[in-house]
Design an enzyme around this catalytic site. Structure first.
Site, PDB file in Angstrom:
ATOM      1  N   ARG A 234      52.755  33.773  77.926  1.00 45.73           N
ATOM      2  CA  ARG A 234      52.516  34.170  79.322  1.00 45.73           C
ATOM      3  C   ARG A 234      53.493  35.281  79.712  1.00 45.73           C
ATOM      4  O   ARG A 234      53.109  36.257  80.362  1.00 45.73           O
ATOM      5  CB  ARG A 234      52.691  32.962  80.259  1.00 45.73           C
ATOM      6  CG  ARG A 234      52.569  33.351  81.737  1.00 45.73           C
ATOM      7  CD  ARG A 234      52.683  32.169  82.688  1.00 45.73           C
ATOM      8  NE  ARG A 234      52.513  32.602  84.071  1.00 45.73           N
ATOM      9  CZ  ARG A 234      52.445  31.791  85.118  1.00 45.73           C
ATOM     10  NH1 ARG A 234      52.543  30.490  84.947  1.00 45.73           N
ATOM     11  NH2 ARG A 234      52.280  32.261  86.340  1.00 45.73           N
TER      12      ARG A 234
ATOM     13  N   ASN B 107      43.258  27.856  81.947  1.00 44.71           N
ATOM     14  CA  ASN B 107      42.971  29.247  82.300  1.00 44.71           C
ATOM     15  C   ASN B 107      42.830  30.112  81.060  1.00 44.71           C
ATOM     16  O   ASN B 107      43.206  29.683  79.974  1.00 44.71           O
ATOM     17  CB  ASN B 107      44.124  29.768  83.161  1.00 44.71           C
ATOM     18  CG  ASN B 107      43.844  29.588  84.642  1.00 44.71           C
ATOM     19  OD1 ASN B 107      42.717  29.773  85.085  1.00 44.71           O
ATOM     20  ND2 ASN B 107      44.878  29.231  85.384  1.00 44.71           N
TER      21      ASN B 107
ATOM     22  N   CYS C 294      39.222  25.322  89.797  1.00 48.52           N
ATOM     23  CA  CYS C 294      40.429  26.084  90.130  1.00 48.52           C
ATOM     24  C   CYS C 294      40.988  25.528  91.436  1.00 48.52           C
ATOM     25  O   CYS C 294      40.219  25.188  92.338  1.00 48.52           O
ATOM     26  CB  CYS C 294      40.066  27.556  90.318  1.00 48.52           C
ATOM     27  SG  CYS C 294      41.410  28.534  91.016  1.00 48.52           S
ATOM     28  N   ASP C 295      42.313  25.487  91.528  1.00 43.18           N
ATOM     29  CA  ASP C 295      42.908  24.947  92.755  1.00 43.18           C
ATOM     30  C   ASP C 295      43.138  26.003  93.836  1.00 43.18           C
ATOM     31  O   ASP C 295      43.625  25.699  94.913  1.00 43.18           O
ATOM     32  CB  ASP C 295      44.218  24.204  92.433  1.00 43.18           C
ATOM     33  CG  ASP C 295      45.299  25.121  91.871  1.00 43.18           C
ATOM     34  OD1 ASP C 295      45.166  26.357  91.954  1.00 43.18           O
ATOM     35  OD2 ASP C 295      46.291  24.593  91.338  1.00 43.18           O
TER      36      ASP C 295
ATOM     37  N   HIS D 249      39.059  33.334  90.758  1.00 45.26           N
ATOM     38  CA  HIS D 249      40.149  34.248  91.114  1.00 45.26           C
ATOM     39  C   HIS D 249      39.599  35.599  91.576  1.00 45.26           C
ATOM     40  O   HIS D 249      40.260  36.634  91.421  1.00 45.26           O
ATOM     41  CB  HIS D 249      41.150  34.432  89.949  1.00 45.26           C
ATOM     42  CG  HIS D 249      41.948  33.189  89.658  1.00 45.26           C
ATOM     43  ND1 HIS D 249      42.946  33.138  88.709  1.00 45.26           N
ATOM     44  CD2 HIS D 249      41.915  31.935  90.193  1.00 45.26           C
ATOM     45  CE1 HIS D 249      43.486  31.924  88.679  1.00 45.26           C
ATOM     46  NE2 HIS D 249      42.859  31.173  89.562  1.00 45.26           N
TER      47      HIS D 249
ATOM     48  N   TYR E  76      44.068  36.215  94.810  1.00 42.58           N
ATOM     49  CA  TYR E  76      44.128  36.973  93.553  1.00 42.58           C
ATOM     50  C   TYR E  76      43.500  38.364  93.666  1.00 42.58           C
ATOM     51  O   TYR E  76      43.714  39.202  92.786  1.00 42.58           O
ATOM     52  CB  TYR E  76      43.463  36.189  92.418  1.00 42.58           C
ATOM     53  CG  TYR E  76      44.369  35.122  91.841  1.00 42.58           C
ATOM     54  CD1 TYR E  76      45.250  35.421  90.818  1.00 42.58           C
ATOM     55  CD2 TYR E  76      44.368  33.832  92.337  1.00 42.58           C
ATOM     56  CE1 TYR E  76      46.101  34.467  90.293  1.00 42.58           C
ATOM     57  CE2 TYR E  76      45.211  32.861  91.824  1.00 42.58           C
ATOM     58  CZ  TYR E  76      46.073  33.185  90.800  1.00 42.58           C
ATOM     59  OH  TYR E  76      46.925  32.244  90.282  1.00 42.58           O
TER      60      TYR E  76
ATOM     61  N   ARG F 168      56.680  36.083  86.908  1.00 45.13           N
ATOM     62  CA  ARG F 168      56.377  34.704  87.317  1.00 45.13           C
ATOM     63  C   ARG F 168      56.656  33.714  86.172  1.00 45.13           C
ATOM     64  O   ARG F 168      57.124  32.610  86.424  1.00 45.13           O
ATOM     65  CB  ARG F 168      54.909  34.620  87.769  1.00 45.13           C
ATOM     66  CG  ARG F 168      54.441  33.226  88.152  1.00 45.13           C
ATOM     67  CD  ARG F 168      55.137  32.668  89.396  1.00 45.13           C
ATOM     68  NE  ARG F 168      54.771  31.298  89.660  1.00 45.13           N
ATOM     69  CZ  ARG F 168      55.503  30.423  90.365  1.00 45.13           C
ATOM     70  NH1 ARG F 168      56.642  30.798  90.907  1.00 45.13           N
ATOM     71  NH2 ARG F 168      55.094  29.192  90.551  1.00 45.13           N
TER      72      ARG F 168
END
Ligand code: NAD
Ligand code: G6P
Ligand code: MN
Length: 451
Positions: free
Chosen positions: A93, A148, A170-171, A200, A266, A286
């Site tokens: 990531r 994801n 998705c939250d 998103h 997003y 992040r």
């Protein structure tokens, strides 16, 4: 009452203890006989399971808990599988975020080139999981998937395992609704929203409370504060990190330009990529914030619990945990409750392709999501969605065919990338970083050069 066997794939996830607390709070609606944690990193999972077991022990001693790296042990006779795998973990990531930023391009987990890179890593493991579940679990088993990049995962599953019982969720829509509810001073479940888009990549078009559309009130608030209450404490802890506060504030930036609908947060990455790059720290993204925050706190909590028997973090339930349990209860009890989820279009939005995996309100039944008709959408949104959809669909073709040219097309079509030249440079760096994870991408044509 029937008791269910639940497996969690990606049991070592930082979200596991919170999801377990949500499950424990809802045992009357979703009684469980067993919870099985499955991960390819057994050592990481074992630590997280210490916290999960401590949470379970606060509620019951009648649930059998297993942690395993063996798929048969995990999925045999399972009724539900929660999937939350991060293929490549935070190390990749971090590269997904930092490599694009080194080219002055958005560096983000699921959006832009980082999201495409994550997609190239995740399709094969997701298909492997589906095949394990098909082989070992009950015929009626459902996979409820958070892994994801959910949009690309949904398209990959649609193409490669079209009959699989996978609900992709998705939250972010519920997290956005949590903020809207706090702004309006109502409970989240009092809101009835209309929403359309891709994961998103969507917009709220109506926000109803007691039958009255309150979008105009939300818009007025956003003009001043973004999508935040003046008192930020109403937001659950993960979205209270500074980068999330910035993201919810940026809703103002988006609505100042496009006030018609309320955007998914997003969309900042696609509409304002230059601004996002300018305000990003290329050396601390992040991924670093999460590793130094949520992940570190979790492992420290586990260590202290093992020393003292005291669980210092309660893993208070946020929307992330409640939402996956809500949709699962709706499947288990065939309630047909209405939630925003991913589902195949098939005419729900007639002026988008029938085979698009869209995100819209749907009634969640034991047979899966039944989307509510949306109707045609205006050109601006349709054009943006179709460009993004093409990028994601071509990426999945690139994965299946092992095609470099298609990967480059997918990158070039992504709105975060300013030119084919930059798209190629970012793609080539990501290929090198992902050599242990991506399928080999073959070049069919001889490469030319720019003059
Ligand atoms: P994490 O790294 O803490 O946990 C992920 C776990 O997945 C790790 O323990 C890892 O070993 C495991 N894993 C990796 N590949 C696997 C495989 N092939 N099989 C089984 N396990 C595997 O990550 P996290 O931050 O807790 O996030 C977990 C996942 O949930 C990520 O995919 C993240 O993007 C996703 N997520 C999605 C939403 C959503 O809205 N859809 C919200 C939050 C998080
Ligand atoms: C939101 C999104 C998820 C994403 C997560 C990242 O909740 O809906 O899809 O994975 O944010 O959160 P993090 O705290 O890991 O940056
Ligand atoms: Mn999401």
């Amino acid at each position: 009452m029937k008791k269910y066997i639940l497996a969690v794939a990606g049991g070592g996830s930082t979200y596991t203890p919170g999801i377990i607390r949500s499950l424990m709070d809802r045992l009357e609606d979703l009684p469980l006989s067993e919870i099985r944690f499955y991960d390819i990193d057994g050592a990481r999972q074992a630590k997280v399971v210490v916290a999960a077991k401590a949470v379970i022990a606060e509620y019951t001693d009648s649930i059998v808990v297993t942690d395993t790296t063996d798929p048969q042990t995990a999925f045999e006779d399972a009724d539900f599988v929660f999937a939350q795998m991060r293929v490549g973990k935070y190390a990749l990531r971090e590269l997904d975020e930092k490599i694009p930023l080194s080219h002055n391009v958005v560096g983000q987990e699921t959006c832009g080139p980082g999201g495409l890179a994550y997609g190239l890593r995740t399709i094969a493991p997701m298909i492997e999981l589906i095949d394990y579940v098909e082989q070992y679990a009950k015929e009626t088993a459902w996979i409820v998937n958070y892994s994801n990049p959910a949009s690309i995962v949904a398209e990959g599953v649609r193409k490669l395992r079209p009959k699989a019982r996978v609900l992709n969720i998705c939250d972010m829509p519920v997290a956005t609704m949590r903020n809207i509810a706090a702004i309006l001073g109502v409970e989240r479940d009092e809101l009835v929203v209309n929403y359309f888009g891709l994961n998103h990549f969507g917009w709220f078009t109506r926000i109803e409370v007691d039958g009255i559309d309150r979008l105009a009130n939300v818009r007025e608030h956003v003009y001043q504060h973004g999508l935040l209450t003046e008192d930020v404490s109403k937001i659950d802890y993960r979205h209270a990190d500074s980068s999330w506060i910035k993201t919810f504030k940026n809703i103002k930036l988006i609505m100042d330009h496009f006030p018609e609908y309320l955007p998914n947060p997003y969309l900042q990455y696609y509409l304002f990529p230059d601004h996002i790059v300018e305000t990003s720290n290329k050396d601390y993204t992040r991924a670093n914030e999460v590793m130094d925050g949520r992940e570190k706190t979790l492992f420290e909590t586990v260590e202290k619990f093992e020393e003292t028997g005291i669980l210092e973090d309660s893993f208070a339930v946020g929307v992330h945990g409640t939402f996956i349990v809500d949709v699962t209860v709706s499947i288990a009890q065939n309630l047909g409750k209405r939630y925003v989820v991913m589902t195949e279009n098939n005419g729900t939005i007639p002026n988008l392709p029938a085979d698009a995996m869209i995100e819209v309100p749907a009634f969640i039944t034991a047979d899966g999501p039944k989307p509510e008709f949306v109707g045609d959408i205006p050109y601006f949104y349709k054009a943006m969605i179709e460009q993004q959809l093409a990028s994601e669909k071509i990426l999945v073709e690139a994965i299946i065919e092992g095609s470099y040219e298609k990967a480059l097309q997918a990158f070039t079509l992504n709105k975060t990338l300013p030119s084919a030249k930059v798209a190629k440079a970012v793609l080539d760096d990501l290929i090198a970083a992902n050599k242990d994870f991506w399928p080999t991408l073959k070049k069919e044509y001889k490469e030319g050069s720019l003059v």
